[in-house]
Design a protein around this motif. Structure first.
Motif, mmCIF file in Angstrom:
data_model
loop_
_atom_site.group_PDB
_atom_site.id
_atom_site.type_symbol
_atom_site.label_atom_id
_atom_site.label_comp_id
_atom_site.label_asym_id
_atom_site.label_seq_id
_atom_site.Cartn_x
_atom_site.Cartn_y
_atom_site.Cartn_z
ATOM 1 N N ASN A 26 4.690 -2.208 8.590
ATOM 2 C CA ASN A 26 4.063 -1.119 8.916
ATOM 3 C C ASN A 26 2.856 -0.055 8.592
ATOM 4 O O ASN A 26 3.882 1.148 8.379
ATOM 5 N N LEU A 27 2.314 -0.693 7.758
ATOM 6 C CA LEU A 27 0.774 0.377 6.954
ATOM 7 C C LEU A 27 0.012 0.380 7.412
ATOM 8 O O LEU A 27 -0.525 -1.194 8.084
ATOM 9 N N ARG A 28 -0.770 1.294 7.243
ATOM 10 C CA ARG A 28 -2.235 1.548 8.396
ATOM 11 C C ARG A 28 -3.030 1.191 7.505
ATOM 12 O O ARG A 28 -4.241 0.499 7.795
ATOM 13 N N ASP A 29 -3.007 0.807 5.974
ATOM 14 C CA ASP A 29 -4.497 0.305 5.561
ATOM 15 C C ASP A 29 -3.154 -0.038 3.545
ATOM 16 O O ASP A 29 -2.135 0.515 3.368
ATOM 17 N N ARG A 30 -4.514 -0.390 2.801
ATOM 18 C CA ARG A 30 -4.456 -1.099 1.078
ATOM 19 C C ARG A 30 -3.809 0.293 0.674
ATOM 20 O O ARG A 30 -2.932 0.322 -0.020
ATOM 21 N N VAL A 31 -4.458 1.742 0.606
ATOM 22 C CA VAL A 31 -3.688 3.023 -0.009
ATOM 23 C C VAL A 31 -2.629 3.200 0.740
ATOM 24 O O VAL A 31 -1.449 3.194 -0.083
ATOM 25 N N GLN A 32 -1.854 2.575 1.676
ATOM 26 C CA GLN A 32 -0.143 3.164 1.768
ATOM 27 C C GLN A 32 0.215 1.530 1.410
ATOM 28 O O GLN A 32 1.821 2.035 0.887
ATOM 29 N N ALA A 33 -0.772 0.755 1.360
ATOM 30 C CA ALA A 33 0.600 -0.815 0.692
ATOM 31 C C ALA A 33 0.633 -0.354 -0.719
ATOM 32 O O ALA A 33 1.350 -0.812 -1.414
ATOM 33 N N VAL A 34 -0.413 0.281 -1.401
ATOM 34 C CA VAL A 34 -0.102 0.749 -3.254
ATOM 35 C C VAL A 34 0.602 1.570 -3.214
ATOM 36 O O VAL A 34 1.917 1.513 -3.889
ATOM 37 N N ILE A 35 1.153 2.216 -2.307
ATOM 38 C CA ILE A 35 2.234 3.363 -2.481
ATOM 39 C C ILE A 35 3.524 3.209 -2.398
ATOM 40 O O ILE A 35 4.646 3.299 -2.664
ATOM 41 N N PHE A 36 3.494 2.003 -1.215
ATOM 42 C CA PHE A 36 5.065 1.335 -0.404
ATOM 43 C C PHE A 36 5.401 0.460 -2.160
ATOM 44 O O PHE A 36 5.882 0.264 -2.580
ATOM 45 N N VAL A 37 4.393 -0.372 -2.474
ATOM 46 C CA VAL A 37 4.693 -1.221 -4.023
ATOM 47 C C VAL A 37 5.737 -0.251 -4.889
ATOM 48 O O VAL A 37 6.542 -0.560 -5.701
ATOM 49 N N TYR A 38 5.157 0.881 -5.475
ATOM 50 C CA TYR A 38 5.810 2.036 -6.192
ATOM 51 C C TYR A 38 6.900 2.228 -5.620
ATOM 52 O O TYR A 38 7.508 2.849 -6.220
ATOM 53 N N GLU A 39 6.779 2.828 -4.007
ATOM 54 C CA GLU A 39 7.964 2.909 -3.580
ATOM 55 C C GLU A 39 8.997 2.347 -3.684
ATOM 56 O O GLU A 39 10.313 2.975 -3.364
ATOM 57 N N SER A 40 8.865 1.009 -3.845
ATOM 58 C CA SER A 40 9.511 0.548 -3.229
ATOM 59 C C SER A 40 10.079 0.036 -4.542
ATOM 60 O O SER A 40 11.432 -1.062 -4.519
#
Length: 234
Positions: free
Chosen positions: A199-213
């Motif tokens: 449920n991510l909007r784009d690749r920027v949010q994917a990068v943030i998700f990787v570090y947040e996870s």
């Protein structure tokens, strides 16, 4: 070809005039409107349907972060590019978490800004190198990952996790395809599935998700890709 509609949002009238002048040098772009604060930006987005919104961060009444969050909700087809003089990490992360597709500093060269608008409009995400460093450094100082965020990783297949890690390294689809020895079209499919599952909007949010996870922590070496057979099954 129909010009790309762009909305300018900044509380400084001189800045808006300057941006309009810069964008007028590219006949593929058309400034369809201006707004002086976040509430005006939301109303203008509803009324004018811009493809890209150039959004300032600090504005009276409603700031750019709150406006971005609402614009993404009411007009998901619109892409927001934050443009500001501030590189403060709180503003950067706040904007990206709100759904902005990119974040650039106002001192960006005109040709770089125009290129960024086209990149954003094309469905890609964009961060200047300075901003990327700011994001990663800030995430490194955050507390332990939220278990709920980490659990979402279980939705991904092993290959999708590999692709996510390579996205976090900043690789393009073509570079990921070369790394995994598959067709670029296959990677595009994986990226779409990853964004949908998480449920991510784009690749920027994917990068943030990787570090947040906690999958990768800032300062670590490039995340490894799990070993696969010579001709992996996708």
């Amino acid at each position: 070809m129909t010009p790309l509609p762009v909305l300018l949002v900044d509380d400084d009238g001189l800045m808006r005039a300057g941006l309009r002048a810069v964008l007028s040098t590219d006949d593929r772009l058309l400034v369809v409107g201006e707004a002086a604060d976040g509430r005006e930006a939301i109303a203008a987005t509803r009324r004018l349907g811009p493809r890209v919104v150039l959004m300032d961060v600090r504005m009276p009444d409603m700031d750019g972060i709150a406006a971005t969050r609402e614009i993404v909700r009411v007009a998901p087809e619109a892409r927001v590019l934050m443009l500001t003089t501030f590189s403060d990490d709180d503003y950067v992360l706040g904007a990206l978490r709100a759904g902005a597709s990119g974040f650039m500093l106002k001192r960006t060269q005109p040709e770089e800004l125009i290129a960024a608008i086209h990149t954003i409009a094309g469905g890609e995400s964009l961060l200047s190198p300075t901003v990327t460093t700011t994001v990663i450094d800030r995430l490194a100082r955050e507390p332990e990952p939220d278990p709920a965020v980490s659990r979402r990783l279980r939705l991904l297949t092993p290959r999708e996790r590999d692709v996510l890690l390579l996205i976090a390294r900043g690789l393009t689809n073509a570079e990921i395809a070369a790394s995994l020895q598959v067709e670029e079209s296959t990677i595009k499919t994986h990226v779409k599935r990853i964004l949908s599952k998480l449920n991510l909007r784009d690749r920027v949010q994917a990068v943030i998700f990787v570090y947040e996870s906690g999958l990768v922590r800032a300062g670590e070496a490039h995340p490894p890709v799990a070993a696969r057979e010579a001709h992996p099954r996708i």
